[in-house]
Design an enzyme around this catalytic site. Structure first.
Site, PDB file in Angstrom:
ATOM      1  N   HIS A  47       0.809  -1.279   0.058  1.00  0.00           N
ATOM      2  CA  HIS A  47       0.130  -0.021  -0.148  1.00  0.00           C
ATOM      3  C   HIS A  47       0.851   1.317  -0.027  1.00  0.00           C
ATOM      4  O   HIS A  47       0.420   2.414  -0.769  1.00  0.00           O
ATOM      5  CB  HIS A  47      -1.029  -0.030   0.942  1.00  0.00           C
ATOM      6  CG  HIS A  47      -1.655  -1.169   1.405  1.00  0.00           C
ATOM      7  ND1 HIS A  47      -2.353  -1.636   2.582  1.00  0.00           N
ATOM      8  CD2 HIS A  47      -1.972  -2.217   0.416  1.00  0.00           C
ATOM      9  CE1 HIS A  47      -3.049  -2.888   2.347  1.00  0.00           C
ATOM     10  NE2 HIS A  47      -2.842  -3.136   0.976  1.00  0.00           N
TER      11      HIS A  47
ATOM     12  N   CYS B 206      -6.112  -1.419 -18.269  1.00  0.00           N
ATOM     13  CA  CYS B 206      -5.773  -0.681 -16.957  1.00  0.00           C
ATOM     14  C   CYS B 206      -4.771  -1.216 -16.252  1.00  0.00           C
ATOM     15  O   CYS B 206      -4.160  -1.060 -15.142  1.00  0.00           O
ATOM     16  CB  CYS B 206      -6.837  -0.205 -16.174  1.00  0.00           C
ATOM     17  SG  CYS B 206      -7.670  -1.752 -15.725  1.00  0.00           S
TER      18      CYS B 206
HETATM   19  C1  PEP Z   1      -4.811  -5.411 -12.875  1.00  0.00           C
HETATM   20  O1  PEP Z   1      -5.224  -6.642 -12.102  1.00  0.00           O
HETATM   21  O2  PEP Z   1      -4.880  -5.394 -13.941  1.00  0.00           O
HETATM   22  C2  PEP Z   1      -5.598  -4.280 -12.226  1.00  0.00           C
HETATM   23  C3  PEP Z   1      -5.746  -3.374 -12.773  1.00  0.00           C
HETATM   24  O3  PEP Z   1      -6.342  -4.303 -11.098  1.00  0.00           O
HETATM   25  P1  PEP Z   1      -5.325  -4.463  -9.730  1.00  0.00           P
HETATM   26  O4  PEP Z   1      -3.723  -4.372 -10.028  1.00  0.00           O
HETATM   27  O5  PEP Z   1      -5.619  -3.477  -8.713  1.00  0.00           O
HETATM   28  O6  PEP Z   1      -5.472  -5.856  -9.263  1.00  0.00           O
END
Ligand code: PEP
Ligand code: MG
Length: 755
Positions: free
Chosen positions: A367, A680
């Site tokens: 975090h 993303c």
């Molecule tokens: C992912 O899994 O690529 C994502 C964008 O979510 P997180 O990194 O928050 O799991």
């Protein structure tokens, strides 16, 4: 052997040494007097001080009894002889017959072979060996435990002398004492950027200035009072509601140590040699730190860390010095160094004065790492023992891109990094000048660039990066930072602020993605064998619909009369999306009943991050308004390689045929059904990967603010159709290669795409 201390005993010796310390003489004269006093008081023929140099050799700095000519001439390697052994193990060694010890070796120039018994102790500071203090006798004698203690206490005085820098003036010309030696270390890259500055210890070490005690009995009383006060404090925390932010388990361990007889006995013994309560704690702490540095068992390391913490608390309590650095007193170019740190603690420091962050216990997905990235602080994590290797105010360089950390760098290293920082700044300026340029390839293909966010501090980066929309808002961060469940009003307030701060008001909120590695401190934890495959994200949301519904309500209210995108994480079956959509519809109806305005343009989407969705793409695309590929998780599940496990997370290259084919299938299904597809995950923010994704058909990427500039620069230089043809040809080759990185890089270089 008390009779041996007949010449006044340890107390008199310490008093003498204190007088010597205060005399206005040079360092050599002071050391010479110290060894004479020690030898006389301990009835030893020899007393010698060896100081560790930067070249890992122990140089003889002073001696009583060995040949004077050997001083500053004799050096011993750390893997050589008994003195080297003590330096290496950081433990005392008492031998009746030194010559019988397998490690014994002798230096003819010192004339030491005639001495039989040997007692040596390490000179320690912060658990690091600075030198070795030795006494020797001609007769075969056994040194008492008390004598070992006394010598260790004297070693503390010598450690102070070495740390003061006084001895650098007399080291052999051309050499350097080890304490100030430059170190080049390697940890994990956590947040990009280069930072040069000076160390600020997040938990500053207590400086014990008063080592020698006036009155031993009083010191024992002071120690008892401090321990009593600390026990009461720990009990109070344990009896309370834990709102002090301490984990119960840690407190239990503290309580165990605070009542540990061995620990208390060692403290009392140290005081009985004539030192103050503070110095006794530091002594025992030093021994624990030295053990910690050699301990490889993770469980025992953890316990020694706890012990170290406890000793720290005791010292802070005794001296009244602050436990945590005062954020308001930060110097201008501070590099924070901490064993571990929570995100909230980092947010308290003034960002403008922070040049970097170095952590012992934090990987790239922790975090605090997320917050450090949002704040743009160059950060390196997973750097064992760094808090013991640096002193407050040391010069330090952090390279958050490579994970390199330079402590007390040489001028040429510093110059090289200053240059690197300058180049980066120049590149940032170039990116800055692209702020208002749309992300369009040379053949006119538009690529939407969006920002990933999760905190209010992220929002200030929107304008900086020239971004008009947030492609992924990780709502769980608010939940992870809060001491308790944020109520609906708090969630609403945050979402509203985020929408208001985003130029086009286009924010894609992701519903709570907790579980796995994202744990809420106030939520009941269910032990899971495989948390990454466990009860998390949408699974919790559907099983505990109250939680998800209140979040949806907060989002829908925040988006009143505006555009609003909501997406669901970790969907494995399309029916889960149907169930989630039903909850949204019920909330919309509820809001309408209570007279709230609905969003003017509500779109619902799904994150593609569980591989089973790859074989439901048609059904999925029919149902959703958009999808966003969470490549961090998708890749972890496709390759069965834990993204947070250093041993495997870098094992497979995302630029491999199987992963690229999987990613291509999503882009194709989106294009066939006219459903917008973005990505993303972290790979969207890396220029070479971004170029490849565009070649696969992606037309929207969401990434951290710092990546927007480099990715846009690559987009502006690439040709989307040509790249697509090249990537297709690579995927058609079927060579069995596990990485196409080199071929893609060569292509980018040939086409002048900046990476
Ligand atoms: C992912 O899994 O690529 C994502 C964008 O979510 P997180 O990194 O928050 O799991
Ligand atoms: Mg994910």
């Amino acid at each position: 052997m008390p009779t041996r201390g007949a010449l006044g005993g340890p107390r008199l010796l310490l008093r003498r040494l204190r007088e010597v310390m205060a005399e206005p003489v040079n360092a050599q004269a002071r050391l010479d007097r110290i060894v004479v006093h020690i030898a006389a008081n301990m009835v030893a023929e020899v007393c010698s001080v060896y100081v560790l140099r930067a070249d890992s050799r122990l140089e003889l700095f002073a001696t009583e009894g060995l040949k004077r000519e050997a001083v500053h001439m004799t050096t011993i390697r750390v893997d050589e002889g008994l003195v080297g052994l003590i330096a290496k193990t950081a433990e005392p060694l008492a031998l009746t017959d030194a010559q019988a010890h397998p490690a014994f070796s002798y230096k003819p120039e010192t004339g030491e072979e005639i001495y039989n018994s040997f007692l040596g102790v390490p000179i320690l500071r912060g658990g690091n060996t600075l030198g070795v203090l030795v006494v020797q006798n001609r007769v075969k004698r056994a040194y008492s435990d008390e004598e070992v203690e006394v010598l260790e206490t004297i070693a503390m005085l010598l450690a102070e002398m070495i740390a003061s820098g006084e001895l650098q003036a007399i080291v052999r010309p051309g050499a350097e004492i080890a304490l100030r030696r430059p170190l080049a270390l390697k940890g994990s890259p956590v947040a990009d950027g280069v930072g040069l500055g000076h160390v600020v210890l997040h938990e500053p070490r207590v400086i014990v200035t008063q080592i020698v005690a006036e009155d031993g009995k009083r010191e024992l009383e002071r120690l008892d009072a401090a321990i009593e006060a600390m026990r009461a404090y720990i009990d109070q925390l344990l009896d309370g509601d834990g709102s002090a932010g301490e984990h119960r388990e840690v407190l239990e361990t503290f309580r165990m140590f605070a009542n540990d007889r061995g620990w208390l006995r060692r403290l009392r013994e140290a005081i009985s040699t004539g030192i103050t309560a503070e110095a006794a704690v530091e002594r025992v702490q030093n021994d624990a730190r030295a053990r910690l540095q050699r301990q490889t068992d993770p469980y025992l390391r953890e316990r020694l860390h706890d012990l170290d913490d406890l000793a720290n608390r005791l010292l802070h309590q005794r001296t009244g010095q602050a436990l945590v650095a005062a954020p308001e007193t930060l110097p201008d170019n501070a590099i924070l160094v901490a064993r571990s740190m929570g995100p909230a603690a980092l947010l308290e420091y003034d960002r403008k004065r922070l040049r970097g962050l170095v952590l012992e216990d934090a990987g790239a997905s922790s975090h605090v790492a997320i917050v450090a990235r949002a704040l743009g602080i160059p950060t390196v994590g997973d750097l064992d023992n760094i808090t013991s290797l640096v002193e407050q105010g040391d010069a330090l360089i952090v390279d958050g891109a490579t994970g390199e950390v330079h402590v007390r760098p040489q001028p040429d290293v510093e110059a090289a990094y200053r240059e690197k920082a300058r180049l980066r700044a120049r590149r940032q300026e170039q990116y800055h000048s692209l702020r208002d340029v749309p992300g369009r390839t040379v053949d006119g293909v538009d690529v939407g660039l969006h920002m990933n966010a999760g905190l209010l501090v992220d929002l200030q980066n929107l304008a900086e990066a020239g971004v008009r929309s947030i492609g992924l808002f990780r709502t769980e961060l608010q939940f992870m930072l809060a001491p308790q469940f944020p109520r609906l009003e708090k969630q609403y307030a945050l979402y509203r602020q985020v929408i208001d701060a985003t130029p086009d008001g286009a924010v894609t909120f992701r519903t709570l993605d907790i579980g796995g590695d994202k744990i809420l401190p106030y939520m009941q934890i269910y032990e899971e064998e495989n948390p990454a495959l466990g009860w998390r994200a949408i699974r919790i949301g559907l099983d505990r619909p109250g939680l998800l519904r209140s979040q949806l309500r907060a989002m829908l209210r925040a988006g009143a009369g505006r555009k609003l995108n909501i997406m669901f994480p970790m969907v494995a079956m399309v029916e889960e999306f149907d169930a989630a959509r039903l909850l949204v519809e019920r909330e919309l109806a509820h809001l309408a009943r209570h007279g709230y305005e609905a969003p003017s343009d509500l779109k619902l989407g799904v994150m593609v991050e569980v591989p089973s969705l790859l074989w439901q793409l048609e059904e999925l695309m029919q149902r959703v308004d958009f999808v966003s590929v969470g490549s961090n998780d998708l890749v972890q599940y496709l390759t069965a390689a834990d993204r947070d496990n250093k041993r495997v997370s870098g094992r497979f290259d995302v630029l491999s045929p199987p992963i690229l084919r999987a990613l291509r299938s999503v882009a194709r299904a989106g294009a066939a059904s006219g459903t917008p597809v973005t990505l993303c995950g972290e790979i969207g923010g890396r220029p070479l990967e971004a170029m490849t994704l565009i070649g696969l058909g992606y037309r929207g990427l969401s990434m951290s603010a710092a990546s927007i500039g480099p990715v846009k620069a690559a987009i502006l230089a690439m040709n989307a159709r040509e790249t697509a043809a090249f990537v297709e040809s690579l995927l058609a080759e079927r060579t069995g290669a596990s990485s196409l990185r080199e071929k893609l890089r060569a292509y980018a270089d040939a086409k002048g795409v900046p990476l």
